[in-house]
Scaffold this active site. Structure first.
Site, mmCIF file in Angstrom:
data_model
loop_
_atom_site.group_PDB
_atom_site.id
_atom_site.type_symbol
_atom_site.label_atom_id
_atom_site.label_comp_id
_atom_site.label_asym_id
_atom_site.label_seq_id
_atom_site.Cartn_x
_atom_site.Cartn_y
_atom_site.Cartn_z
ATOM 1 N N GLY A 37 0.788 -1.301 0.172
ATOM 2 C CA GLY A 37 -0.093 -0.115 -0.007
ATOM 3 C C GLY A 37 0.954 1.135 0.052
ATOM 4 O O GLY A 37 2.062 1.175 0.165
ATOM 5 N N ASP A 57 0.752 -4.488 11.031
ATOM 6 C CA ASP A 57 0.755 -5.729 10.360
ATOM 7 C C ASP A 57 -0.204 -6.708 11.028
ATOM 8 O O ASP A 57 -0.152 -6.914 12.039
ATOM 9 C CB ASP A 57 2.065 -6.370 10.448
ATOM 10 N N LYS A 106 -15.122 -10.679 17.265
ATOM 11 C CA LYS A 106 -16.037 -11.548 18.315
ATOM 12 C C LYS A 106 -15.989 -10.465 19.629
ATOM 13 O O LYS A 106 -16.796 -10.312 20.261
ATOM 14 C CB LYS A 106 -15.255 -12.864 18.434
ATOM 15 N N TYR A 146 -1.150 -17.727 -2.129
ATOM 16 C CA TYR A 146 -2.444 -16.702 -2.312
ATOM 17 C C TYR A 146 -3.765 -17.389 -2.216
ATOM 18 O O TYR A 146 -4.582 -17.279 -1.272
ATOM 19 C CB TYR A 146 -2.367 -15.749 -3.552
ATOM 20 N N LYS A 150 -6.431 -17.639 0.969
ATOM 21 C CA LYS A 150 -7.857 -17.166 0.682
ATOM 22 C C LYS A 150 -8.743 -18.310 0.994
ATOM 23 O O LYS A 150 -9.736 -18.139 1.519
ATOM 24 C CB LYS A 150 -7.765 -16.688 -0.716
#
Ligand code: UDP
Length: 311
Positions: A37, A57, A106, A146, A150
């Site tokens: 980013g 992070d 939660k 990746y 995911k």
């Protein structure tokens, strides 16, 4: 004022989501470790009272003081080039990061939306891809870091939903483009635009017959916003079903940029590169009353303006 935490808030999608939630009157906390980013993407938000930025992070324990209504987990390297270079961080942010955010959700009784991906379908054996399809993923291939992170992310999110009754949402994002994509991102459109503008070779991998379906970022953001506020907890594809070959995309970029020095060059196809990809968006249409509005020409012109300005 409702409060939303957006991880990956300084990234391409995260920063556009920050803008959307600010526009809708939320208090926005953007969290990022700036691995991929950039603060340039959210620079314009720092002067606002209802915007905060935490440099952190999310693979490490996440603490947010006070109440929280929504969490959107968008932190992750997302381009094949990036996750090849950062395989461990990619695995950690999708797995440990998601676990931390589920714990936070939660604790705060907040609703969590996770950014999943068309990559959960791998190199798909059905076409177009609907949410019922289980996918065709190589766990130990280069994209596995990746794809499997995911897939784990979806699994643990469903487990928290089923076991703890947590409010969760899962969006499966297909190829998206627009302003704030990183020039060095390595994906097809940032490469093609920057190569064409600079008068370099347009690098088509393979013969360019592989297909993708590109969604303009504002359409994607609208779909995600609707999904978050819906009461639907199963995965929803969000993407633009207009499918195109990579060669055609390269030719469109060439025609739009119109730089006589730029020309197409063919390179090796990366391993496990999906041959076809097109979202079936029937579920998003039915449940969210959502479909994309921005045509490719309009989206490409806006994206070109951005790349011209930053290059
Ligand atoms: N691609 C390409 N040239 C580039 C970058 C990508 O031909 O400079 C191809 C890539 O091999 C893939 C498609 O464009 O078939 C889309 O790649 P991208 O990295 O944008 O994302 P993916 O959809 O594969 O995650």
């Amino acid at each position: 004022m409702k409060k939303v935490l957006i991880t990956g808030g300084a990234g391409f999608l995260g920063s556009h989501l920050c803008d959307k939630f600010i526009d809708e009157g939320y208090h926005v906390i953007a969290m990022d470790n700036l691995l991929t980013g950039s603060l340039d993407n959210i620079d314009h938000l720092f002067r606002l009272k209802n915007f905060e930025y935490y440099h952190h992070d999310v693979s490490k324990f996440v603490h947010i003081p006070g109440d929280l209504d929504y969490i959107l987990h968008f932190a992750s390297p997302a381009s094949p080039v990036d996750y090849l270079e950062m395989p461990i961080q990619t695995l950690k942010v999708g797995s440990l990061g998601t676990h931390n955010l589920l714990g936070l959700a939660k604790e705060k009784n907040a609703r969590l939306l996770i950014a999943s991906t068309s990559e959960v379908y791998g190199d798909p054996l059905i076409h177009p891809q609907n949410e019922e399809y289980w996918g065709n993923v190589n766990p130990i291939g280069p994209r596995g870091v990746y794809d499997e992170a995911k897939r784990f992310q979806e699994a643990i999110t469903m487990a928290y939903h089923n076991y703890h009754g947590l409010e969760t949402r899962i969006v499966r994002i297909f190829n998206t483009y627009g302003p704030r994509m990183r020039v060095q991102d390595g994906r097809a459109l940032p490469n093609f635009f920057s190569q064409a503008i600079r008068g370099e070779k347009i690098t088509i991998y393979g013969d360019g017959s592989q297909t993708r379906s590109f969604c303009y970022v504002s359409d994607l953001v609208e779909g995600i916003y609707k999904l978050l506020l819906s009461d639907y907890h199963l995965p929803v594809n969000i993407g633009n079903p207009v499918e195109i070959t990579i060669k055609e995309v390269a030719e469109e970029v060439l025609a739009l940029v119109n730089n006589p020095r730029a020309e197409i060059s063919y390179q090796d196809l990366p391993k496990d590169d999906p041959k076809k990809r097109q979202p079936d968006i029937a579920r998003a249409k039915q449940i969210l009353n959502w479909s994309p509005k921005v045509g490719r020409r309009e989206g490409m012109i806006k994206t070109l303006e951005y790349f011209k300005a930053v290059l």
